[in-house]
Structure formats: C-alpha cells, structure tokens
Design an enzyme around this catalytic site. Sequence first.
Site, short mmCIF file in Angstrom:
data_model
loop_
_atom_site.label_atom_id
_atom_site.label_comp_id
_atom_site.label_asym_id
_atom_site.label_seq_id
_atom_site.Cartn_x
_atom_site.Cartn_y
_atom_site.Cartn_z
N GLU A 167 2.76 8.06 8.74
CA GLU A 167 2.57 7.28 10.05
C GLU A 167 4.24 7.61 10.80
O GLU A 167 5.37 6.88 9.83
CB GLU A 167 1.71 5.97 9.78
CG GLU A 167 2.86 5.29 8.54
CD GLU A 167 1.67 4.04 7.82
OE1 GLU A 167 2.45 2.76 7.89
OE2 GLU A 167 0.46 4.81 7.35
N HIS A 211 -0.24 5.67 0.63
CA HIS A 211 -0.89 6.80 0.80
C HIS A 211 -0.92 8.07 0.08
O HIS A 211 0.76 8.39 -0.23
CB HIS A 211 -0.66 7.63 2.18
CG HIS A 211 -0.76 6.10 3.11
ND1 HIS A 211 -1.86 5.41 3.39
CD2 HIS A 211 0.29 5.23 4.00
CE1 HIS A 211 -1.32 3.40 3.89
NE2 HIS A 211 0.03 4.21 4.65
N GLN A 240 0.68 -1.32 0.03
CA GLN A 240 0.31 -0.13 -0.40
C GLN A 240 0.76 1.45 -0.11
O GLN A 240 2.30 1.21 0.56
CB GLN A 240 -0.83 0.08 1.19
CG GLN A 240 -0.28 0.25 2.68
CD GLN A 240 -1.24 -0.67 3.58
OE1 GLN A 240 -1.62 1.20 4.84
NE2 GLN A 240 -1.60 -1.00 3.55
N HIS A 288 4.92 0.60 1.08
CA HIS A 288 5.25 -0.13 1.77
C HIS A 288 4.08 -1.66 2.42
O HIS A 288 3.05 -1.52 1.60
CB HIS A 288 4.93 0.15 3.04
CG HIS A 288 4.24 1.14 3.80
ND1 HIS A 288 3.79 1.87 3.06
CD2 HIS A 288 3.12 1.15 5.11
CE1 HIS A 288 2.73 2.77 3.97
NE2 HIS A 288 2.09 1.99 4.72
N ARG A 343 -4.12 0.37 -2.26
CA ARG A 343 -3.69 -0.83 -2.17
C ARG A 343 -3.30 -1.64 -3.38
O ARG A 343 -3.57 -1.28 -4.65
CB ARG A 343 -4.37 -2.03 -1.76
CG ARG A 343 -5.54 -2.02 -0.42
CD ARG A 343 -6.25 -2.32 0.31
NE ARG A 343 -6.32 -2.34 1.43
CZ ARG A 343 -7.54 -1.11 2.13
NH1 ARG A 343 -8.19 -0.52 0.87
NH2 ARG A 343 -7.39 -0.62 3.36
#
Length: 402
Positions: free
Chosen positions: A130, A95, A93, A260, A279
């Site tokens: 994140e 982001h 995935q 990642h 994804r």
Amino acid sequence: MFELKNAIRDYHWGSASQISDLLDLPAETTPQAEMWLGAHPGCPSRLSDDGTALNDFIAQDPERILGSAVAERFGRLPYLFKVLSATQPLSIQTHPTLQQAQERFAQENAQGKPLDAADRNYRDDNHKPEMLFALTDFVALSGFRQPAQIVEDLQLLAAHLPDSAQAPVSQLVGLLQGSDPLAAIFKHVLTAGDEISQLVRQISDAVAASGELQRNVHFAELVSISKIYPGDPGVLVALLLNLIFLEPGQAISLGAGNVHAYLRGLGIEVMANSDNVLRGGLTSKHIDVPELLDVTIAQPSPAPLLEPVALDTHDRLYKPDFEEFQLQVLDPTEPGLAADLQLHGAAVLLCTAGEFLVATREGEHHISRGQSLFVTAAELPATATLQGIVPGQLFAASAQID
C-alpha cells in the site's frame, strides 16, 4: 466513464465527519474511517446510474474494461483506492506476500473456516502492499528502528522507572543485544503477557510525569497511545518502530512484512485489492501472534518515504515498487490547465477540490468536488482540464502495467 457511489466504513477509530467535509457530502455515517473506491467484493463501489456493483460490472467483459494486460495479469481490478480518516490509532499490523496469501487463504478454505469468521487471518488470496498520500498532517509508525536506538531509549526510560521495572527493561535490552534482536524483542513483547502490560503502564506513567521525557516526541506518542489502549503491548511495539510525521503532499509506501500503524490524519490510500491484515496490538480484533511473526520482516528499515515523479508544476506521479497501482495527483490553480492522465488500464478518479473536465476518446465528463469516476481501458487515453476559477485537486489511480 461511469460516476461511482462509494460507501464509508464506520470503524471506531474514524473521525466524526472529516471525509464528508473533504468531499462536501452529507455526514450520513459516523464515525467515518474509510471510503472505499474500487471493486473489492467486501465493499464495492457502485455505478451511479443503475447501482451495479463495480466488481460485477467488470466481470461482464474484463478484457475490454480492465485492458488486456491487466485482465491477463490480475484477472480483476488490481487495486483498492481509499480515503482514510483516523483520529485514533489503527492496529499494529503487517500484510503477507502474494505467495503467503494464496497458500494460507486456500488452507483456511480447506479447513472450512467461513470468510467472515472473527478468527480468520486471510479473507482473500491477494497481498496488500500500500501507499498513503497525506492530505493533512499525518502521523504513522512504520518499520523497525535500529536496535541501538531502541536500547538508548530504554536506558533513558529506565532511569525514571520504579525498581520493579528494571528487570523487564534489562531483559528487553538483552534481547536487543543478542542474535536476531528485532525478531526476539517483537516476539517477547507480544507474548510476555502481564509483565509487558505492567511495564507499558509504568513507562506511560513515567513519561506523563516528566517534562524531560515528554520532550522526546516518541515517548510523548507512547502516552497518547496508552490513553486509548492502556497496558496494550502495542504501546511498547510503537517504541520499536519509526515514528513518521508527514506533511500534506508527502507519501509513504509499505510492502509485505512491514510492521506499521497509522495513528492520526487524513489521507488517500491505494493498495493491492485485498483486505488481508495480520494484527499485533492496539485492537480488539483477532490477533494471531505466530502468524504475524511468520510474515514479519524483522530488520531495521528507514522511514519509507515515496518521492513523486514531477510531470509538471501541477502534476506528479507516485509509483511505488508494486505493479498493481500508481497514483497521479493534479493540483492546478489556473483555469484551463490540462494534464494527460497516466493511466494503465481501468482507472478510478476522485476530485477533492474544484471542477475538472475529463475527456477520453469516447466522450467528456465533468467531475467536481466529492465526485468519482471509473474510466475503462477501452476509453483511453484521457486528459483532465481544470474548469472555473477555484483551484482543483484530482487523484487518479491505475495499475502500472500496460
């Protein structure tokens, strides 16, 4: 200060009871994949005393609860805190950036696509950088390797593959030796269909049959992933990415566009307050390859280890390059050891071992293993002091802006 109740999400890749074991909680949910602590409307924490959702509580007085700077900059609690437990790989995935999320969330809204639609890409208007702090040995894939490294591995594998696999491998090598190599091979792996699925099976079979190849930890990982997702293009994507082994106490930081996947382990994850995930494999969920390719940064990058700032022997601070969040980790072993909590605006605290006395200018609250607190900006500053003789561990998440 407000004690929180937090839900555990039962995604299929989670463990049987690792989160409840860590926090000494009843194993009421299984599998246990993520415990969410925060104010994301999809699964908000709730105040223990009256059950109010944390996002609704914050909405009552954002400036006082969040702090004026955080409320003005973000308009909401800017981060989401999770305990993550994986025994199977999460999806390949990435982001979006903040601008991409804002524009494309609005586009899907304008199209009338429901927020819970299975084929929706953007479930909110925020980006999702994140960090992950490892509580156990933790294995992850993150960021593209150098093309030359991937070519070397493909050539090693080719010597053990049947004749039918030679042309597909040669094509991959050619892409890696051409222009924009990582973008080209990433797109090919995700779109070539049966040819790649067959190659994944052939590579997995070859590695499983060869002790020599299994000594290569990256190759051995491909076999492990393939057992769960046989023929999935994401298995081959794993060969394109850095394989990272974290020890307890180590952390990584992942920005927008970073491809990642977490493979296994228990950790503390903090991110911007979003659930936007694009994804590319190792999943039964929606995959939008063009959108994934558009937001991916297809450049080689090293393993994104995040080093802490040491505040004391029992106190360290992790500050990734994102203003939405930081993570302070306390692990004192002697009773009475205290630390100033480095909090910027409203904070979420989680105790995973021992007992602490958390003190603010408005009062004190004991927090022990498995308990969590929400501390409003109006109560700061705050300190935490270890109580009793049991070594403690306390995590404190907040924004990075005052």
